[in-house]
Design an enzyme around this catalytic site. Structure first.
Site, PDB file in Angstrom:
ATOM      1  N   GLY A   1     -14.007 -16.647 -33.157  1.00 35.07           N
ATOM      2  CA  GLY A   1     -13.497 -17.531 -33.977  1.00 35.07           C
ATOM      3  C   GLY A   1     -13.130 -18.326 -33.467  1.00 35.07           C
ATOM      4  O   GLY A   1     -11.208 -18.380 -33.132  1.00 35.07           O
TER       5      GLY A   1
ATOM      6  N   GLY B   1     -11.620 -30.023 -15.478  1.00 33.43           N
ATOM      7  CA  GLY B   1      -9.898 -30.352 -15.447  1.00 33.43           C
ATOM      8  C   GLY B   1     -10.555 -30.718 -16.939  1.00 33.43           C
ATOM      9  O   GLY B   1     -10.978 -30.339 -17.892  1.00 33.43           O
TER      10      GLY B   1
ATOM     11  N   ASN C   1      -8.903 -17.859 -32.647  1.00 36.94           N
ATOM     12  CA  ASN C   1      -8.657 -18.067 -31.272  1.00 36.94           C
ATOM     13  C   ASN C   1      -7.537 -19.027 -30.828  1.00 36.94           C
ATOM     14  O   ASN C   1      -6.364 -19.053 -30.478  1.00 36.94           O
ATOM     15  CB  ASN C   1      -9.507 -18.108 -30.420  1.00 36.94           C
ATOM     16  CG  ASN C   1     -11.039 -17.410 -30.023  1.00 36.94           C
ATOM     17  OD1 ASN C   1     -10.348 -15.828 -30.683  1.00 36.94           O
ATOM     18  ND2 ASN C   1     -11.930 -17.922 -30.281  1.00 36.94           N
TER      19      ASN C   1
ATOM     20  N   GLY D   1     -11.100 -20.155 -35.252  1.00 42.53           N
ATOM     21  CA  GLY D   1      -9.558 -21.103 -35.428  1.00 42.53           C
ATOM     22  C   GLY D   1      -8.891 -19.355 -35.304  1.00 42.53           C
ATOM     23  O   GLY D   1      -7.703 -19.847 -34.470  1.00 42.53           O
TER      24      GLY D   1
ATOM     25  N   LEU E   1     -12.829 -30.601 -19.631  1.00 40.41           N
ATOM     26  CA  LEU E   1     -13.988 -31.121 -18.685  1.00 40.41           C
ATOM     27  C   LEU E   1     -14.324 -30.157 -18.192  1.00 40.41           C
ATOM     28  O   LEU E   1     -15.077 -30.129 -17.220  1.00 40.41           O
ATOM     29  CB  LEU E   1     -13.781 -32.499 -17.500  1.00 40.41           C
ATOM     30  CG  LEU E   1     -12.584 -33.661 -17.924  1.00 40.41           C
ATOM     31  CD1 LEU E   1     -12.513 -34.539 -17.163  1.00 40.41           C
ATOM     32  CD2 LEU E   1     -14.257 -34.214 -18.763  1.00 40.41           C
TER      33      LEU E   1
ATOM     34  N   ASN F   1     -14.499 -31.725 -26.082  1.00 42.20           N
ATOM     35  CA  ASN F   1     -15.382 -31.246 -25.207  1.00 42.20           C
ATOM     36  C   ASN F   1     -16.318 -32.547 -24.642  1.00 42.20           C
ATOM     37  O   ASN F   1     -16.560 -33.225 -25.430  1.00 42.20           O
ATOM     38  CB  ASN F   1     -15.283 -29.992 -24.551  1.00 42.20           C
ATOM     39  CG  ASN F   1     -16.642 -29.481 -25.970  1.00 42.20           C
ATOM     40  OD1 ASN F   1     -18.223 -30.657 -26.175  1.00 42.20           O
ATOM     41  ND2 ASN F   1     -17.333 -28.486 -25.640  1.00 42.20           N
TER      42      ASN F   1
ATOM     43  N   ASP G   1     -10.425 -22.856 -26.866  1.00 49.05           N
ATOM     44  CA  ASP G   1      -9.699 -22.972 -27.503  1.00 49.05           C
ATOM     45  C   ASP G   1      -8.300 -22.737 -27.154  1.00 49.05           C
ATOM     46  O   ASP G   1      -7.213 -22.747 -27.895  1.00 49.05           O
ATOM     47  CB  ASP G   1     -10.236 -20.986 -28.456  1.00 49.05           C
ATOM     48  CG  ASP G   1     -11.559 -21.508 -29.097  1.00 49.05           C
ATOM     49  OD1 ASP G   1     -11.937 -23.043 -29.435  1.00 49.05           O
ATOM     50  OD2 ASP G   1     -12.002 -20.511 -29.832  1.00 49.05           O
TER      51      ASP G   1
HETATM   52  O1  RIB Z   1     -14.963 -20.875 -28.739  1.00 48.61           O
HETATM   53  C1  RIB Z   1     -14.863 -19.218 -28.917  1.00 48.61           C
HETATM   54  C2  RIB Z   1     -15.683 -18.700 -30.416  1.00 48.61           C
HETATM   55  O2  RIB Z   1     -16.582 -19.476 -30.832  1.00 48.61           O
HETATM   56  C3  RIB Z   1     -15.937 -17.107 -30.414  1.00 48.61           C
HETATM   57  O3  RIB Z   1     -15.019 -16.664 -30.954  1.00 48.61           O
HETATM   58  C4  RIB Z   1     -17.168 -17.467 -31.346  1.00 48.61           C
HETATM   59  O4  RIB Z   1     -16.743 -16.375 -32.657  1.00 48.61           O
HETATM   60  C5  RIB Z   1     -17.320 -18.942 -32.037  1.00 48.61           C
HETATM   61  O5  RIB Z   1     -16.259 -18.894 -33.035  1.00 48.61           O
END
Ligand code: RIB
Length: 306
Positions: free
Chosen positions: A38, A216, A42, A40, A212, A179, A243
């Protein structure tokens, strides 16, 4: 100063495949693994591993206790995560041998936010605290409305991108991290400098960062463009790299580190993340990031991706 991450928590089901499945096709899975994920979760783990004080506000179903444990182990404060009826959010992720991914998410409990949740989050924020938001929970427009009455600082990572994001008043944002694809969709432009200039007109006072992928990251800080070349690594799985970048960048930036150093730290952390499988599990500790090469090398680059 604290950071509250009002964000998603997902159970990630990861299928290693030779190539992404095409319409009408059935392909065998080479390996199946479950991870915590997720955007969030992460980002909260990346923030905590980078040394920030972070509170996660979110929702899980009865099957989501493993996600709360993972956050706690990473020293994220989880007292504001509640359990609701129905399933926890989950993701179905295909990963190929070159580390690329393809993701379907089912929002589950992440889509059960209401105005009471928004009011609670803003009640927890003091002047100068940071609120971090992605686009995997419902009610993001309400959060932006409430942010206008608050003196917190707002960090926004509009991932995954949806049409509704283009309608949000980005003028309230203090830190915007997108991104390249998200930047293109938000502005209709394709060149990085033009994307930055267009984003600046939507977000006049914020620091704007574009990750990017293999090239980078770049940041527009005031009028200055700061570039960070990629750190070259062998990619195994790019899931969670964006993340990791967001968490490490925000931890450094909110703590007063210069934009140039925060960009470098974010890219270095993301480059380590892509060398490992999974999302949350692959986010490096600060000690590992500090021990990693300090100078980008210029061949077959892999940087933070979506
Ligand atoms: O950004 C990666 C995440 O995107 C994964 O962990 C997955 O759960 C999705 O939310």
């Amino acid at each position: 100063m604290k950071i509250i991450n009002f964000g998603s928590l997902n159970l990630d089901h990861v299928y290693r495949v030779e190539r992404f499945v095409s319409p009408g096709e059935t392909v065998p899975c080479l390996e199946y693994t479950r991870f915590c994920g997720g955007k969030g979760l992460n980002q909260s783990i990346a923030l905590a591993r980078a040394g920030a004080t972070v509170f996660h506000y979110g929702k899980i179903g009865r099957d989501g206790a493993v996600l709360v444990r993972a956050l706690r182990e990473a020293t994220v404060d989880t007292r504001h995560i509640s359990e609701v009826d129905g399933p926890t959010g989950h993701a179905v992720i295909q990963v190929t041998d070159d580390g690329e991914n393809s993701i379907i998410i089912e929002g589950g409990a992440n889509q059960k936010m209401d105005s009471g949740d928004t009011a609670t989050v803003f009640g927890l924020l003091s002047d100068g605290d940071w609120l971090l938001v992605q686009n995997e929970i419902n009610g993001v427009a309400d959060i932006f409305d409430a942010a206008h009455q608050s003196r917190c600082r707002l960090a926004f990572n509009p991932a995954p991108m949806t049409a509704a994001i283009a309608e949000l008043p980005l003028a309230r944002v203090d830190l915007l991290i997108v991104n390249e694809t998200e930047g293109q969709i938000l502005t209709g432009e394709t060149q990085t400098e033009t994307i930055l200039a267009r984003l600046r007109s939507h977000c006049p006072r914020g620091c704007i960062v574009i990750t990017l992928g293999g090239d980078g990251a770049v940041c527009l800080d005031g009028d200055e463009i700061v570039r960070q070349p990629p750190f070259v690594v062998e990619a195994v799985d790019t899931t969670g790299a964006g993340d990791t970048f967001v968490g490490y960048f925000l931890a450094a930036f909110s703590g007063g580190t210069s934009v140039r150093e925060a960009l470098k730290l974010g890219c270095r952390a993301a480059s380590l993340c892509v060398t490992r499988p999974g999302a949350a599990d692959s986010i490096p500790m600060l000690s590992e990031v500090e021990a990693a090469p300090h100078h980008p090398r210029h061949q077959a680059p892999v940087g933070p991706g979506p």
